[in-house]
Design an enzyme around this catalytic site. Structure first.
Site, PDB file in Angstrom:
ATOM      1  CD  GLU A 228     -13.207 -24.739  65.870  1.00 52.70           C
ATOM      2  OE1 GLU A 228     -13.083 -25.457  66.886  1.00 52.70           O
ATOM      3  OE2 GLU A 228     -13.778 -23.646  65.871  1.00 52.70           O
ATOM      4  CB  CYS A 262     -13.541 -24.511  70.404  1.00 51.85           C
ATOM      5  SG  CYS A 262     -13.086 -23.265  69.188  1.00 51.85           S
TER       6      CYS A 262
END
Length: 455
Positions: A228, A262
């Site tokens: 990720e 993110c």
């Protein structure tokens, strides 16, 4: 390499920890391997009890744990408390649903019988980030421990107290030693650990560079991995959007956690027809925000995670402005003690500029105006990243159509990208691969074993 807490509010050292020696590391991996030999055969009831106990302890220690987050990486205290709440929901979610997610699944066959049984695979090594020091660990640890795996975590070097606290929570909750292991290590040791046959899988949340390195080490050693990585989420506002809701969501989506997420709404893409009105409201919401100590409840702008983070963002903004972009508000580090950077909006960003291509991991919004929906989609897809994104429109069918054309792992309609236990989380392109959370998250590190019975 220093494993040290440095409070970004004043850049002062708080606490230091020693890195594990080779002998100590071997001892911890051996203990985890021994724990797996019995934990893999534990009942779902036993695993459920452990996760619920961890959640219960986090509820009791919420204030203490939230303050730890704020001191180590600067998150506003209300947001740190919200992070602990999210962790609790993740542990409880997998405790409640894990057994159902992992139950045998029949396979339709013409003769006899066949089914898939999900089996644990061993020690899963996690490399975790500082921006959500408890939550990111929870979403990796909870499903895997419920699946019968055991966890070893190399946490970010600037949140060592959080790292140790998580291990302490599991031990206090009654986890056998080795079911959850904290590893005080430098990043340089990860590739070597991939060679260890006792490590069955690897998961990383972090930068492209770190992800590429881990993927290479995992692939070389035939280990399953989940990544990720970064994102540069497009936040598309169409001309028929609810403007107030879109602006409110843009502020929260971009400046929550001081933009250090993110899935932060980094690229605000607004159709020309309402661009001026949106920008005016967007700017006005950032004006007059209270800057201060993140431990104080009324602070609205706190520090970034570190002095290094400020310097990186300062360089990216300067490069972008030098290339011709304009600063609507902010644009520089604050003249005060600590790792502070002004909430910033940049406009007139063109291809080739730093802000167009790079992820800016901080309180900087890149604002784009486009002539129509088609141009918005094209701009959204002109990125090496593909993690999340948002579309704002009162016409839901239209919004879904736009969402289906965006090259990303997740799209949220009429809200900024968010994380919930029951929603799968993950990206595509250079934002990584694999999924966390929901039923998909518990299936990443299991052996989907076929059992076939002849007629």
């Amino acid at each position: 390499m220093a494993i040290e807490t440095i409070n970004p509010y004043n850049n002062k050292s708080v606490k230091k920890f020693d890195e594990l020696s080779e002998k100590e590391l071997e001892g911890k991996i051996a203990t985890a391997d021994k724990a797996y030999s019995s934990w893999k055969s534990s009942s779902f009831a036993e695993r459920k009890k452990l996760l619920n106990k961890v959640a219960s302890l986090m509820k009791k220690k919420k204030k203490e744990l939230a303050e730890m987050i704020t001191i180590e990486m600067g998150k506003l205290i209300a947001q740190s408390e919200a992070e602990i709440d999210m962790c609790i929901s993740v542990y409880e979610y997998y405790a409640e649903n894990g057994e159902e997610f992992l139950k045998d699944k029949d396979v339709e066959v013409k003769d006899g019988k066949a089914f898939i049984r999900n089996a644990p695979i061993g020690i899963i090594l996690g490399v975790m980030p500082w921006n959500y020091p408890f939550n990111q660990v929870a979403r990796m640890a909870a499903p895997n421990i419920m699946a019968g795996n055991v966890i070893a975590i190399k946490h970010a070097s600037n949140v060592p107290q959080c790292a140790k606290a998580i291990e302490d929570l599991f031990l206090e909750a009654g986890a056998p030693e080795g079911v959850y292991t904290n590893l005080f290590l430098s990043s340089k040791k990860i590739a070597k650990m991939a060679e260890d046959s006792r490590i069955a899988g690897m998961s990383l949340t972090g930068s492209e560079g770190a992800g590429s390195s881990l993927a290479e080490a995992a692939g070389k050693n035939l280990k399953k991995s989940v990544l990720e990585l970064g994102g540069s989420d497009a936040f598309i506002v169409l001309e028929d959007a609810d403007l107030e809701n879109a602006v409110k969501s843009a502020v929260t989506g971009r400046f929550g956690n001081m933009g250090q997420a993110c899935t932060s709404s980094k690229r605000i893409i607004v159709v020309e027809e309402i661009a001026d009105a949106f920008l005016e409201k967007f700017k006005s919401r950032l004006e007059g925000l209270k800057v201060g100590n993140p431990l104080e409840k009324d602070t609205e702008v706190g520090p970034l995670s570190s002095e290094e983070a400020v310097k990186t963002i300062e360089k990216q903004v300067k490069e972008t402005v030098k290339a011709g972009a304009k600063v609507v508000i902010g644009g520089k580090r604050m003249d005060r003690e600590g790792a502070f950077f002004e909430p910033t909006i940049l406009t007139d960003i063109k291809k080739g500029m730093t802000a167009y291509h790079e992820e800016i991991f901080g309180p900087v919004a890149s604002f784009y105006r486009v002539k129509d929906e088609s141009e918005a989609i094209a701009l959204a897809n002109d990125s090496s990243f593909g993690l999340g994104g948002s579309v704002f429109s009162k016409d839901i069918d239209r919004a879904i159509n736009v969402a289906s054309q965006i090259e990303t792992g997740m799209v949220f309609i009429n809200e900024h990208t968010a994380s919930r236990p029951d929603l799968p989380f993950g990206g595509t392109k250079r934002s990584g691969y694999g999924r966390e959370l929901s039923a998909l998250g518990i299936e990443e590190f299991v052996n989907k074993k076929l059992i076939r019975i002849a007629e």
